[in-house]
Design a protein around this motif. Structure first.
Motif, PDB file in Angstrom:
ATOM      1  N   LEU D  85       3.063  17.347 -34.549  1.00  0.00           N
ATOM      2  CA  LEU D  85       2.031  17.239 -35.577  1.00  0.00           C
ATOM      3  C   LEU D  85       1.198  15.980 -35.371  1.00  0.00           C
ATOM      4  N   LEU D  88      -1.404  16.659 -32.663  1.00  0.00           N
ATOM      5  CA  LEU D  88      -2.477  17.599 -32.966  1.00  0.00           C
ATOM      6  C   LEU D  88      -3.589  16.921 -33.747  1.00  0.00           C
ATOM      7  N   GLY D  89      -4.796  17.206 -33.343  1.00  0.00           N
ATOM      8  CA  GLY D  89      -5.942  16.639 -34.051  1.00  0.00           C
ATOM      9  C   GLY D  89      -6.277  15.241 -33.562  1.00  0.00           C
ATOM     10  N   PHE D  94      -8.678  21.281 -30.928  1.00  0.00           N
ATOM     11  CA  PHE D  94      -9.016  22.673 -30.617  1.00  0.00           C
ATOM     12  C   PHE D  94     -10.399  23.029 -31.142  1.00  0.00           C
ATOM     13  N   LEU D 103     -13.491  27.399 -40.900  1.00  0.00           N
ATOM     14  CA  LEU D 103     -13.630  26.350 -41.914  1.00  0.00           C
ATOM     15  C   LEU D 103     -13.304  26.953 -43.268  1.00  0.00           C
ATOM     16  N   ASN D 104     -12.581  26.197 -44.064  1.00  0.00           N
ATOM     17  CA  ASN D 104     -12.152  26.671 -45.374  1.00  0.00           C
ATOM     18  C   ASN D 104     -13.364  26.885 -46.282  1.00  0.00           C
ATOM     19  N   LEU D 107     -13.927  24.551 -49.447  1.00  0.00           N
ATOM     20  CA  LEU D 107     -14.068  23.095 -49.350  1.00  0.00           C
ATOM     21  C   LEU D 107     -15.401  22.752 -48.672  1.00  0.00           C
ATOM     22  N   GLN D 112     -13.536  18.670 -45.819  1.00  0.00           N
ATOM     23  CA  GLN D 112     -12.686  19.043 -44.695  1.00  0.00           C
ATOM     24  C   GLN D 112     -12.711  17.982 -43.607  1.00  0.00           C
ATOM     25  N   GLU D 115     -10.813  14.994 -44.799  1.00  0.00           N
ATOM     26  CA  GLU D 115      -9.368  15.141 -44.690  1.00  0.00           C
ATOM     27  C   GLU D 115      -8.910  14.820 -43.270  1.00  0.00           C
ATOM     28  N   HIS D 116      -9.692  15.293 -42.315  1.00  0.00           N
ATOM     29  CA  HIS D 116      -9.360  15.045 -40.923  1.00  0.00           C
ATOM     30  C   HIS D 116      -9.441  13.543 -40.623  1.00  0.00           C
ATOM     31  N   GLU D 118      -9.144  11.150 -42.725  1.00  0.00           N
ATOM     32  CA  GLU D 118      -8.053  10.486 -43.435  1.00  0.00           C
ATOM     33  C   GLU D 118      -6.815  10.477 -42.546  1.00  0.00           C
ATOM     34  N   ARG D 119      -6.579  11.601 -41.883  1.00  0.00           N
ATOM     35  CA  ARG D 119      -5.433  11.705 -40.980  1.00  0.00           C
ATOM     36  C   ARG D 119      -5.588  10.751 -39.800  1.00  0.00           C
ATOM     37  N   LEU D 163     -17.260  21.855 -36.144  1.00  0.00           N
ATOM     38  CA  LEU D 163     -15.900  21.915 -35.608  1.00  0.00           C
ATOM     39  C   LEU D 163     -15.781  21.112 -34.322  1.00  0.00           C
ATOM     40  N   MET D 166     -15.589  17.586 -35.306  1.00  0.00           N
ATOM     41  CA  MET D 166     -14.251  17.258 -35.786  1.00  0.00           C
ATOM     42  C   MET D 166     -13.278  17.130 -34.619  1.00  0.00           C
TER      43      MET D 166
END
Lengths: 291, 516, 340, 615
Positions: D85, D88-89, D94, D103-104, D107, D112, D115-116, D118-119, D163, D166
């Motif tokens: 985990l 990933l990202g 990807f 994409l959600n 949101l 979105q 959130e990415h 933030e990670r 995307l 991101m």
């Protein structure tokens, strides 16, 4: 048979839900059909000396009344057995009637679209504005009590259930190119509706029908409960509950047996509907709610 | 049904809620403070006591309002607001009454003859506002021509024609004295919202269809009631009334099913009473169809085993009756019985060419759930009739449909019907049930008309009573009525409460007390 | 958002008018199918046939059905719901007392049902593919085979009598006096007037009846939420979120639930409407003084003006709850907001 | 040289029909920083499976059975979930195939992306600024205004850019792009490819580029690996693979692809199609053998070790087959385009237009309508193939539905043999449907799943006007199957039992049942793999020979249109922007839109720079 249908059938036959439901339903139908041979007494025979007997295995029970008697000394088992007739009759006839009415309107609406759809949708809107129980009460106040009136009431109330779901499914199907292809094959409107559209929605229809049968059993019980259901000389589970409810604390079996019978039958219809839904892979939101 | 886990989860959630401290101790406290809670099956349609004549709620009105007369537990008349009464002429057209001088309404104003006149003459005669909100007293007291106020404690009622039942009506439906000044000041609507009477209790809280909270009227002329605060929970569902008393949420529960009353009576700490009252249950019969011949009707009457019905459904408490009146009431003929006899029934039917092998077909209707065990009784009667050769086709009927058919004269041969009469006056029995002119009679027999027409204006009380007895007996013998039994009243109470039982079925908390 | 919501409500309102007209006409016709005489039922002894006729005239029952309908409609437009034949009182007054009680009951039932349903749905989803899920699933099928009125009876027997934990009659304990009427809503009035005893008692009285209603709703919510979660979790954006390294819990709460909630919300809209029907019997059994009791009384007494009015009010309530759910749906679904 | 991603002898297995089968086997690859590796193959080749192995996101029934997979020195097969985990990202990102659904929808872009970020550890206060700059980097205009928009308010290309932004936001070491342009229009495809390439070059990220389009891969990738049925069959430098393909399959793949320039050659079409997973177990040796034009019995039995051909070019095949030019795969010259004869047109369309909506609401306010087709005219003569090209939304499908009478036109006239059939009156319908039939875009949707093939193809004989007995129907069905190249045993099959190509043949057979003179074909090959597409295109050419049938061919694929059609009509936003003889239009496009369309297609010549960076 198409492999799709064959696979669906195989999935049905393998679904524990469907198997359990089928066993219960076949048993119930057999009981209803052979009621005169199975019931130890006539469902209306009163024995005013032996009222409120407990089941035969309890203290004070009488072997000639296996499940005991009610306030009029009638045999609970016999009434249960004959009650299955009423329950199944109401379930099958009312659900089929609601299906025919609802599906016919839904097919017309989704096939023709436009103003036909508009009218059907508005009719559904109007009907949906009534809570079903309220509509049932009003209908039965207007029509009077009786099995066939209850059936009519269920048909008049619950056609929307079929109509709504089938209509939206039908609209999805109508967007399929094979409908256009049928049109280009010079099919008549009726042909397209019956040969292309109807088979496409039929898995959904069958599933809904099964669920609706359960609903019909419940509605009949509710109407009996408020005293608006079957004719007086008919033994029905709902009537048994309403009658026995007065003496529920003293003679709970009078309530328990018919409640259990209703529970079992409704459960069977629900399990069947559930199993069919999975096996036939219909994406439908089960909504009960007539109750 | 439910798997164990969800059951436990559910249970846990609820006990958490219960732990919020819902009421068991609160109940105990309430009892200690001298409060009484009563589960009662019906609500008043309106708090204007003159508006609607409903027997079922007479007890509720009687807590807040007073009647000119009232009844003892044994139904004999008892002076209340009126201390003395008597005709002041010889034609029975002027009735003088003396009123108590110590009666005060809940707002502290004294009750006088003006209030009496207002309640029995001015209000009934007031013009009717549109929409038909006419008071029932305007029907009941239509024969009152005027009420003369002689003094604050003396009034003379002038009738347009004799009304020999007026005295009985003083303790019957709708006859309550309301405060003239208050009603005129606040208006009828406000009065119905915040009613004031001179009765033993003041209404302190009312939630329609839910509860009535009463507080004792300190200055009640009959003395302050023993229980200072009474809460009447209006619980329509009989099973819920059973559950209420069984769980001790109420002190007294009225009209629980007979068998439940029996069962509850056996539980320690509870007392139950099951008694016949002056209300009666009968078959309203017509001369339609198969009942055209007197003999068939008489056979039908002979074929019914009323004792058995009473035993089966009413624990034997429902006293069988031979005429449409309660036993022991003035109109019940002495030494008259209409025996249960299947032989007689078969013999009578044979005369008209019918028998068990060759039954006569009739239609039979019954309400379902409008009166206790009504439909079960009907089904039992169908079975009894079948034995002698009457094949009755039973159908349910709604009370409103019954009324429509009654008026349209399309009732079937027989209908199970219940008739309330707390006054026990015979006019309110046969006078309404058999007089072909009455809107309540099903049997429109010409030979009954003159009999009741004379009795309605008979001013000699002895002759009047004797006349009704004879008329009742005549009707039974001619097969004009098939009375069944006296209705049964059940009361289940906690042992700590002293109940006063009224033979006419009244439930009067002002007469109750708590044991210390 | 608010503008679109207002537009939506306005559209709902405009649609509601013809629906209510049709509904009321329908009720009118149905109620007059059966020959019945509600007038005579409520007449005192001593009334004559002429009195019956006069009263019938007073209530307008002697006219043709269309004429009666239009008179009724005309009065309705002036806010007059008619006069009860049985109570001889304005129907509006009767309804105004019963309505808040029913709304409170349904609100409590819905809240409880949604809480139970969402919790159950999440639990089923979390246990997906296990025997526990199967067990929960089967038991929901079982739960759904029992109608509300039987639940009501069972709950009274179980939690009212056998284990007397909760009250089951009316809305308040006898010992508690009614808080002053401010809004007509008992809970609100208790709160506003600071009557904690009344609030506690009223809440306790709400538990069993609203539970009887909630047990009908919860399994449906559970299943719909579960199945839409299962569907949502297969969506591309969930895979993509996983591929960004977002944890499962966050995906469930932050991504899946919001999308899966949409079908659940629509279901609640439909079922919320049905729940008003469920209150009829539940109110009767719990002696809860709401519209349902009024309705049952009116049916029993064949009190046509009351039946008409109450039926109409039920429809208004259903439409209102649909409108509320629509707005919630709108708030939860940006796609819809963008479309309108 | 450092290696970001390395696989050795990787195999992924599942069970099918009770037997364990390898859906991927013998995969060897290594990818260095800054390099682009293309995974090429038709659907079912297993190329996406490699991406899923990297993310350890295999479907339930699949598992890695053999081999090793390392990322940046770490073993991806044994790494803990937590560490995976964490990768990933951040280190592995990807880029998905379907930007619109990736994409959600509930949101906003900022939520979105935020959130990415933030990670990735970007503090809350800086996030919006970072998003704006990241979006600007992928050439999104006015990124500020996009922040609070929802994905469905953006076009597919915009979503894909988001995307991509991101994916690159964490400066990952490896990016896996799985068919990132397949769902997009051709013109967008070029832009997206360009952005991915530029970002990849700028950041020095390694890129695993998965695609079905060999020619696209050739332009994008440094190295290409061709997959067939889970096998790596050929691998090597992109240029070498394209210019000197060695494996028969690679060669067949190239020969099946119509060209946009140069001489028009008849497409070489392989028989059948790639085997399904369930058939793998019966193909122990070379899985291509059954279709291979040069196979010998040994191929089916044994697998082959990869043969190094020098220069890093590797092929897995029998040595003999790799060497020579094989007749079977060599393309043959094709007759000139079907020419228009001087006959009167079968179909004549005058000023036809279609407008959706545009009514009035209850309050009398006008609602904005959509012009799907602006007034346009066209004619098709007997035996003539006319192409209509344009991107999605250009109105070409609506045109087909208007012509077929499935929708009423807003204005204009349709004539068949000079007779007006604009109104869908019964008589006009008879004329129209005798002359015109339609082949639908999506065979899945066009075939009623509850009818067997014989009922489907003779469906028209159920109509009241053509009702025929069972015997007649059966013989007709057989004839139609033969004509469309389907085996007679297909008669009793149901659509679910057919492959995509077979479905499309049934679709065509059904249209032929009433012996029409003109077929309207709406994107009928767009969902098919190249080799199957070649089969269908050749079938259409054969039909013309046999039946002298005309064709109105609607497609977004310029090369396909060039292959089939003598005349072409170019549509944009409902309007015809250019029309003429295909060869002339493609050689010297007049309208900028036509030019843009042509420029967006990867050229056949690998050395020609593509995509051309827009000014």
């Amino acid at each position: 048979m198409s492999p799709r249908a064959a696979a669906a059938l195989r999935r049905c036959a393998q679904s524990p839900r469907v198997i359990v439901a089928a066993i219960i339903l076949i048993a119930a139908i057999a009981v209803a059909l052979f009621a005169p041979f199975l019931a130890p007494h006539s469902p209306q025979d009163q024995d005013l000396i032996n009222t409120l007997l407990p089941p035969m295995w309890a203290v004070g029970g009488d072997p000639s009344y296996p499940l005991g008697t009610d306030t009029l000394g009638r045999c609970i088992l016999s009434r249960l057995i004959y009650g299955a007739r009423v329950a199944l009759y109401v379930a099958f006839v009312a659900a089929t009637g609601a299906m025919l009415l609802g599906a016919a309107l839904a097919l017309l609406a989704s096939y023709f679209g436009g103003w036909v759809d508009w009218i059907v949708s508005r009719m559904v809107d109007i009907w949906m504005a009534f809570p079903p129980v309220v509509l049932a009460l009003i209908l039965l106040v207007g029509m009077g009590a009786g099995v066939n009136k209850v059936i009519l009431a269920i048909v008049l109330i619950d056609w929307t259930r079929f109509c709504r779901v089938i209509r939206s499914e039908g609209i999805v199907v109508m967007k399929r190119d094979y409908i256009a292809a049928a049109r280009l094959s010079s099919f008549t409107n009726l042909q397209i509706m019956l040969k292309e559209l109807l088979p496409a929605v039929s898995p959904l229809l069958i599933t809904l029908l099964s669920l609706e049968m359960g609903i019909a059993v419940i509605v009949e019980a509710i109407m009996s409960f408020v005293g608006l259901s079957v004719e007086p000389d008919v033994a029905a589970w709902g009537v048994m509950i309403a009658d026995a409810r007065q003496t529920m604390n003293q003679a709970p079996w009078g309530v328990i047996f018919p409640v259990f019978a209703i529970f079992l039958l409704v459960l069977a219809f629900n399990l069947m509907g559930d199993g069919l839904r999975r096996a036939l892979d219909t994406r439908l939101l089960i909504s009960r709610g007539a109750a | 049904m439910m798997d164990r886990r969800s059951l436990i989860a559910r249970g846990a959630g609820l006990s958490a809620l219960a732990a919020l401290g819902v009421p068991r101790d609160a109940l105990a406290q309430a009892a200690a403070k001298g409060q009484l809670t009563l589960a009662y099956p019906a609500d008043v349609p309106t708090w204007d006591p003159n508006a609607r004549s409903l027997a079922a709620v007479q007890s509720l009105y009687k807590t807040v309002f007073d009647q000119p007369l009232t009844q003892n537990p044994d139904i004999s008349p008892k002076p209340a607001l009126i201390t003395k009464w008597g005709y002041v002429d010889d034609k029975g057209l002027s009735l003088g009454v003396d009123l108590r001088d110590d009666v005060v309404f809940h707002d502290g104003t004294p009750m006088t003859a003006a209030d009496f006149r207002y309640s029995f003459f001015e209000r009934p005669r007031a013009p009717v506002p549109e929409g038909g909100r006419r008071l029932d007293t305007s029907f009941l007291w239509r024969r009152v021509k005027d009420i003369e106020v002689v003094s604050p404690t003396r009034a003379i009622i002038h009738f347009s024609e004799p009304m020999p039942s007026a005295v009985a009506w003083f303790y019957f439906l709708c006859s309550y004295v309301v405060p003239k000044a208050y009603v005129e000041r606040v208006g009828v609507d406000e009065f119905a919202r915040k009613p004031i009477g001179s009765g033993p209790y003041k209404l302190v809280e009312y939630q329609q269809g839910a509860r009535i909270v009463l507080e004792a009227h300190d200055k009640y002329w009959g003395g302050k009631p023993a229980i200072p605060r009474v809460t009447i929970e209006l619980v329509r569902d009989p099973t819920a009334r059973v559950a209420a008393i069984e769980s001790r949420r109420v002190d007294v529960s009225i009209d629980v099913p007979i068998r439940e009353a029996q069962r509850l009576g056996a539980i320690s700490g509870l007392t139950s009473s099951i008694d016949a009252i002056t209300d009666i249950t009968l078959l309203q019969i017509t001369k339609n169809g198969g009942f055209a011949d007197d003999r068939v009707r008489l056979a039908a009457h002979h074929a019914i085993n009323k004792e058995a019905i009473s035993k089966a459904f009413f624990a034997g408490a429902a006293t069988p009756i031979a005429v449409p009146a309660a036993k022991g009431t003035p109109g019940y003929p002495l030494n008259f019985d209409f025996p249960f006899s299947e032989e007689k029934a078969i013999a009578l039917l044979k005369e008209v060419g019918h028998g068990p092998q060759n039954p006569i077909n009739i239609k039979f209707s019954s309400t379902n759930g409008a009166f206790p065990s009504d439909f079960e009784v009907a089904r039992a009667i169908v079975a009894m009739w079948k034995k002698v050769g009457i094949n009755a086709e039973l159908e349910t009927v709604e009370p409103s449909t019954y009324q429509e058919r009654l008026r349209a004269k399309t009732l079937p041969e027989a209908t199970v019907f219940s008739w309330g009469n707390t006054s026990a006056d015979p006019e309110m029995y046969g006078g309404y049930l058999l007089d072909p002119k009455s809107i309540f009679s099903a049997m429109k027999s010409d030979d009954l008309g003159p009999i009741f027409a004379a009795l309605l204006v008979e001013t000699n009380e002895e002759k009047r009573i004797a006349g009704y007895r004879a008329a009742h007996q005549f009707a039974a013998e001619k097969g004009y009525t098939i009375p069944l039994y006296q209705t049964v009243k059940t009361i289940v109470s906690q042992n700590g409460v002293n109940i006063v039982k009224y033979a006419n079925g009244w439930t009067l908390p002002q007469t109750y007390s708590q044991k210390s | 958002m608010t503008r679109i919501a207002l537009q939506l409500l306005l559209r709902r309102l405009l649609l509601a008018i013809p629906i209510l007209l049709c509904v009321s006409a329908l009720v009118f016709v149905i109620l007059r199918l059966l020959p019945a005489d509600p007038i005579a039922m409520s007449l005192p002894p001593g009334a004559t046939p002429e009195d019956v006729e006069r009263l019938k005239r007073d209530f307008g029952l002697d006219r043709s059905i269309p004429a009666q309908y239009f008179i009724w409609l005309g009065k309705l437009l002036t806010g007059d719901l008619g006069t009860s034949i049985f109570f001889r009182r304005g129907v509006g007054e009767l309804v105004s007392r019963a309505l808040p009680a029913t709304i409170e009951l349904v609100a409590a039932g819905l809240t409880l049902g949604v809480i139970l349903g969402v919790a159950g749905g999440l639990a089923m989803f979390a246990k997906r593919g296990t025997a526990a899920e199967q067990a929960i699933d089967l038991s929901t099928t079982g739960l759904m085979a029992i109608p509300e009125f039987l639940w009501a009876i069972l709950l009274i027997l179980f939690l009212g009598v056998a284990f007397p934990l909760l009250p089951f009659i009316g809305r308040l304990d006898p010992a508690v006096t009614l808080p002053p009427t401010i809004t007509g809503f008992l809970l609100l009035d208790s709160l506003l007037s600071g009557r904690w005893d009344a609030l506690r008692s009223a809440l306790a009285h709400l538990v069993l009846p609203s539970l009887a209603l909630a047990i009908g709703l919860a399994p449906l919510v559970m299943r719909v939420l579960r199945s839409s979660l299962l569907e949502t979790i297969l969506e591309d954006y969930i895979t993509q979120a996983r591929l960004r390294g977002i944890g499962e819990r966050r995906i469930l709460i932050g991504h899946a639930l919001k999308n899966a909630a949409l079908p659940t919300i629509s279901l609640i809209g439909v079922q919320g409407g049905f729940m008003f029907g469920g209150t009829v019997l539940v109110e009767m059994i719990f002696a809860y003084p709401g519209l349902g009791n009024l309705m049952v009384d009116a049916v029993r007494n064949h009190d046509l003006p009351v039946i008409q009015a109450v039926a109409l009010i039920y429809c208004v309530l259903v439409l209102a709850i649909n409108a509320i759910v629509d707005v919630i749906y709108l708030a939860a679904n940006p796609k819809l907001r963008a479309a309108s | 040289m450092t290696v970001v991603l390395e696989a050795k002898g990787l195999a992924v297995s599942t069970t099918a029909g009770g037997r364990t089968v390898d859906v991927l086997r013998n995969i060897d690859l290594s990818l260095a920083p800054g390099r682009v590796l293309g995974l090429v193959g038709e659907s079912g080749a297993g190329k996406s499976m490699i991406g899923r192995v990297i993310a350890r996101n295999l479907p339930g029934a699949f598992s890695v059975s053999r081999g090793a997979l390392h990322f940046d020195g770490r073993d991806l097969l044994t790494i803990s979930d937590r560490d995976r985990l964490a990768l990933l990202g951040r280190d592995i990102a990807f880029i998905p195939q379907e930007p619109l659904t990736a994409l959600n929808p509930t949101l906003t872009i900022a939520q979105q992306f935020g959130e990415h970020l933030e990670r990735l550890g970007v503090p809350r206060g800086e996030r919006r600024a970072r998003i704006v700059s990241a979006l600007a980097e992928v050439r999104l205009r006015d990124p500020q205004t996009l922040l609070d928009r929802y994905p469905f308010q953006l076009s597919g290309g915009m979503c894909q850019r988001v995307l991509i932004a991101m994916a690159f936001a964490g400066r990952p070491k490896l990016i896996v792009a799985d068919e990132p342009t397949t769902a997009l229009d051709v013109s967008t495809q070029a832009h997206i490819v360009q952005i991915i390439r530029r970002m990849q070059r700028d950041t020095g990220t390694a890129l695993l580029f998965i695609t079905h389009d060999l020619r696209l891969a050739a332009h994008v990738c440094d190295e290409i690996m061709v997959l067939y049925a889970g096998d790596m069959i050929e691998r090597g430098p992109a240029r070498s693979i394209i210019n000197n393909p060695r494996h028969p399959y690679t060669r067949a793949l190239l020969a099946a692809n119509p060209a946009l320039s140069g001489p028009r050659l008849r497409l070489a079409s392989l028989p059948d199609q790639m085997p399904a997973i369930s058939a793998f177990a019966d193909l122990p040796g070379c899985r291509f053998a059954p279709r291979c034009p040069v196979r010998d019995p040994a191929c089916a039995a044994g697998g082959f070790e990869p043969l190094s051909l020098g220069d890093g070019h590797i092929a897995r095949c029998a040595p003999g087959c790799l060497s020579g030019e094989t007749q079977a795969i060599a393309p043959t010259a094709l007759a000139p385009w079907p020419v228009a004869r001087s006959d009167a047109p079968v179909l004549q369309v005058d000023n036809l237009s279609k407008r959706y909506g545009g009514g009035r609401t209850l309050f009398g306010a006008e609602t904005p309508g959509v012009n799907a087709v602006l007034p346009m005219s066209l004619s098709v003569r007997p035996g003539e193939f006319v192409g209509v090209v344009g991107e999605s939304g250009s109105g070409k499908s609506t045109l087909a539905r208007l012509v077929m009478g499935l929708e009423p036109p807003t204005s204009g006239a349709i004539r068949i043999d000079g007779k007006d059939v604009t109104k869908d009156a019964p008589q006009a319908r008879v004329i129209r449907l005798d002359a015109l039939q339609m082949v639908f875009q999506d065979p899945q949707s066009a075939l009623n799943p509850r009818r067997p093939v014989q009922s489907l193809v003779t469906q028209a004989m159920e109509s009241p006007r053509r009702r025929a007995d069972a015997v007649t129907r059966l013989s007709r069905a057989k004839a139609l199957l033969t004509e469309t190249g389907l085996a007679p045993e297909m008669l009793d099959r149901y659509p679910a039992q057919l492959s995509g190509g077979q479905k499309q043949r049934v679709n065509i057979a059904r249209a032929l049942c009433v012996t029409p003179r003109l077929l309207v074909a709406d994107e009928i090959v767009s969902g098919l793999d190249v080799s199957v597409q070649a089969q269908i295109l050749n079938l259409l050419l054969d039909l013309r020979e046999a039946r002298d049938i005309g064709l109105l061919f609607i497609s977004h694929d310029l090369a396909v249109v060039r292959y089939l059609c003598a005349r072409v009509i170019v549509m944009q936003n409902g309007a015809v922007v250019e029309e003429g003889v295909t060869e002339e239009v493609f050689a010297a496009p007049q309208h900028p839109y036509t030019r843009a369309l042509l420029a967006a297609v990867p050229p056949d010549d690998v050395d020609q720079p593509w995509p051309v960076e827009a000014a």
